[in-house]
Design an enzyme around this catalytic site. Structure first.
Site, PDB file in Angstrom:
ATOM      1  N   LYS A  22      31.469  34.370  37.462  1.00 32.70           N
ATOM      2  CA  LYS A  22      31.039  35.138  36.352  1.00 32.70           C
ATOM      3  C   LYS A  22      31.577  33.098  35.402  1.00 32.70           C
ATOM      4  CE  LYS A  22      33.872  37.343  34.434  1.00 32.70           C
ATOM      5  NZ  LYS A  22      35.173  39.154  34.751  1.00 32.70           N
ATOM      6  N   SER A  23      32.230  33.200  35.079  1.00 32.34           N
ATOM      7  CA  SER A  23      33.501  32.129  34.829  1.00 32.34           C
ATOM      8  C   SER A  23      32.239  30.670  34.553  1.00 32.34           C
ATOM      9  CB  SER A  23      34.965  31.698  34.923  1.00 32.34           C
ATOM     10  OG  SER A  23      36.400  32.884  36.129  1.00 32.34           O
ATOM     11  N   GLY A  96      34.460  39.579  28.198  1.00 27.22           N
ATOM     12  CA  GLY A  96      35.682  38.806  27.856  1.00 27.22           C
ATOM     13  C   GLY A  96      35.470  36.987  28.286  1.00 27.22           C
ATOM     14  N   GLN A 172      41.845  32.489  28.780  1.00 18.49           N
ATOM     15  CA  GLN A 172      40.036  32.436  28.422  1.00 18.49           C
ATOM     16  C   GLN A 172      40.931  32.057  26.755  1.00 18.49           C
ATOM     17  OE1 GLN A 172      38.032  35.789  28.282  1.00 18.49           O
ATOM     18  NE2 GLN A 172      37.837  35.514  30.470  1.00 18.49           N
ATOM     19  N   ASP A 314      42.342  37.344  39.419  1.00 20.08           N
ATOM     20  CA  ASP A 314      41.473  38.339  39.822  1.00 20.08           C
ATOM     21  C   ASP A 314      41.071  38.494  41.449  1.00 20.08           C
ATOM     22  OD1 ASP A 314      41.271  38.691  37.106  1.00 20.08           O
ATOM     23  OD2 ASP A 314      39.081  37.573  37.476  1.00 20.08           O
ATOM     24  N   ASN A 337      49.251  39.608  33.066  1.00 23.66           N
ATOM     25  CA  ASN A 337      46.975  39.693  32.228  1.00 23.66           C
ATOM     26  C   ASN A 337      47.052  40.862  33.393  1.00 23.66           C
ATOM     27  OD1 ASN A 337      46.886  38.353  34.707  1.00 23.66           O
ATOM     28  ND2 ASN A 337      45.917  36.834  33.745  1.00 23.66           N
ATOM     29  N   ARG A 345      44.821  47.327  34.797  1.00 27.52           N
ATOM     30  CA  ARG A 345      44.524  46.965  35.765  1.00 27.52           C
ATOM     31  C   ARG A 345      45.676  47.233  36.855  1.00 27.52           C
ATOM     32  NH1 ARG A 345      40.543  41.867  36.488  1.00 27.52           N
ATOM     33  NH2 ARG A 345      38.891  43.143  35.995  1.00 27.52           N
ATOM     34  N   ARG A 387      35.395  44.996  39.316  1.00 30.21           N
ATOM     35  CA  ARG A 387      37.227  44.854  40.862  1.00 30.21           C
ATOM     36  C   ARG A 387      37.797  45.806  40.707  1.00 30.21           C
ATOM     37  NH1 ARG A 387      36.117  39.609  40.807  1.00 30.21           N
ATOM     38  NH2 ARG A 387      35.168  38.905  39.229  1.00 30.21           N
ATOM     39  N   LYS A 412      29.021  44.401  36.349  1.00 35.34           N
ATOM     40  CA  LYS A 412      29.388  43.375  36.094  1.00 35.34           C
ATOM     41  C   LYS A 412      29.573  42.317  35.856  1.00 35.34           C
ATOM     42  CE  LYS A 412      33.335  42.278  33.073  1.00 35.34           C
ATOM     43  NZ  LYS A 412      33.156  42.774  31.980  1.00 35.34           N
TER      44      LYS A 412
END
Length: 426
Positions: A22-23, A96, A172, A314, A337, A345, A387, A412
């Site tokens: 994704k990134s 995001g 980000q 993650d 974060n 989370r 996740r 997602k």
């Protein structure tokens, strides 16, 4: 509400080709847009976050052609900034990796752009990025709460200069600023305030920028220098690596209930920091084998670890559920974060782990997990967070199995995750 019951699994084995990161997918799409020339992206992730980025780019006048399975994209670059003669409103869901970079990129050109998203997006901070953009001359107005989307950009271009950005909340913000800095009117010096979280994600950004012909001078992650006059040139082809965070679930499965599980698309040559998840599994006792573009995990008795996992936030979530199958108390540190991701989370993980009987201590930036003598079955809430759903699939390895609420939230990043997970069984 849809539910998925995962019955107890005795052993797993097999091979999984991991879908695109994704990134990397969303970074590469934006750089290809700003670049001169046509770029073909292969192994592009087909998921909600990427669809939001693609839909926004189309609305902004970017031409691209997608393959039938949406994993190959041929995109015609604009050869510079994004501008629009008419006002544009872009809906970015809870992505995001689309909201932050597009917010920065749309300050470079001319036009009025409004960025909106799902209710959770309105709780995800963007103030540090906006403050930095304003320092460089951007006009950005919040439409509801200061520091959070939705927002409107009245774009007239971005000046060069010195600017500070917080590094301790989300990488980000820095990624977004780095990607637009080469197209500012002068050289840009970015000074990072506080400890920079998720440094490997910055390495991904700089590596991709280099593929498109732009050089970033990295002064030990404390200051980044982007010299004026550079421009993005298409490298013609970009291969999107498999998503290392997504690989973590299958590697953990191999470690807990292998058998042998091989993931392809990531390996020792990966530019993603989350491949270091395999090192954590190895510290816990798993048998790990590395190739250039694959990783193999084999089962072995696991023991608890106490580690700073700021560099793999993650993938560290997968360690939280794998900890239920390890002897001793596992501590995952420096993960504040987690609280500003798709959901809080840290709170969500603590709540759901307690449901299955774990003893959990939730700190401001850490979580401490002691497995129960016997794991209980439960209905796991997923908080519309992909996740959470994938992490708790590990509970299929308990003798009682597990029920996952809203399993489709994996769309997602990994729409067919549970189908792939099932393919390892038997």
């Amino acid at each position: 509400m849809k539910q998925l019951r995962l019955e107890p699994v005795v052993q797993v084995r097999g091979e999984i080709n991991i879908p695109g990161s994704k990134s990397i997918s969303n970074r590469a799409l934006l750089l290809a847009t700003l670049a001169q020339g046509t770029t073909t992206l292969t192994n592009l992730l087909d998921s909600d976050d990427i669809r939001h980025m693609l839909a926004s780019l189309k609305q902004l006048g970017v031409n691209y052609r997608l393959s039938q399975n949406n994993t190959v994209c041929e995109l015609d670059g604009l050869g510079g900034v994004i501008s629009s003669a008419s006002a544009q409103e872009l809906f970015l869901g809870n992505a995001g990796t689309a909201m932050r970079p597009l917010c920065a990129a749309l300050t470079l050109g001319q036009g009025e752009f409004t960025l909106t998203g799902e209710p959770r997006m309105e709780e995800r901070p963007i103030g540090d990025l906006v403050d930095a953009l304003r320092k460089l001359g951007a006009n950005v107005v919040y439409l509801k709460n200061d520091g959070f989307p939705p927002l409107t950009i009245n774009a007239t271009g971005l000046n060069g200069g010195d600017v500070e950005i917080a590094g301790d909340l989300s990488s980000q913000f820095l990624t977004a600023l780095l990607m637009v800095a080469p197209l500012a009117k002068g050289s840009v010096n970015i000074h990072v305030k506080g400890e920079l979280v998720s440094k490997p994600y910055i390495d991904i950004t700089i590596a991709l920028m280099a593929q498109f012909g732009v050089n970033v001078i990295n002064h030990d992650y404390a200051r980044f220098e982007i010299v004026a006059g550079q421009r993005y040139i298409s490298p013609c082809k970009v291969l999107v690596e498999g998503d290392a965070s997504s690989a973590s679930y299958f590697l953990a499965a191999g470690a807990i209930k292998g058998g042998e599980v091989k993931v392809t698309g990531v390996g020792r040559l990966s530019i993603q920091g989350d491949v270091k998840f395999a090192d954590v599994l190895e510290k816990m006792g798993a048998d790990i084998e590395w190739g250039d573009d694959y990783i193999i995990a084999r089962g072995s008795p696991l023991t608890a670890v106490d580690l700073d996992m700021n560099h793999i936030p993650d993938a560290a979530m997968t360690i939280a559920t794998a900890a239920l199958f390890a002897k001793g108390t596992t501590v995952i540190r420096n993960i504040y974060n987690w609280r500003i991701k798709e959901t809080d989370r840290l709170a969500a993980m603590a709540t759901e782990l307690r449901k299955v009987g774990a003893e959990v201590e939730e700190g401001n930036d850490y979580i401490k997990i002691t497995p129960p003598a016997v794991i209980n079955t439960a209905e796991i809430d997923t908080y519309n967070d992909h996740r959470m759903a994938m992490c708790f699939s590990m509970l299929a390895f308990a003798d009682c199995g597990i029920t996952i609420n809203d399993p489709d939230c994996t769309s997602k990043t990994f729409p067919d995750y549970f189908k792939q997970f099932a393919s390892l069984q038997g």
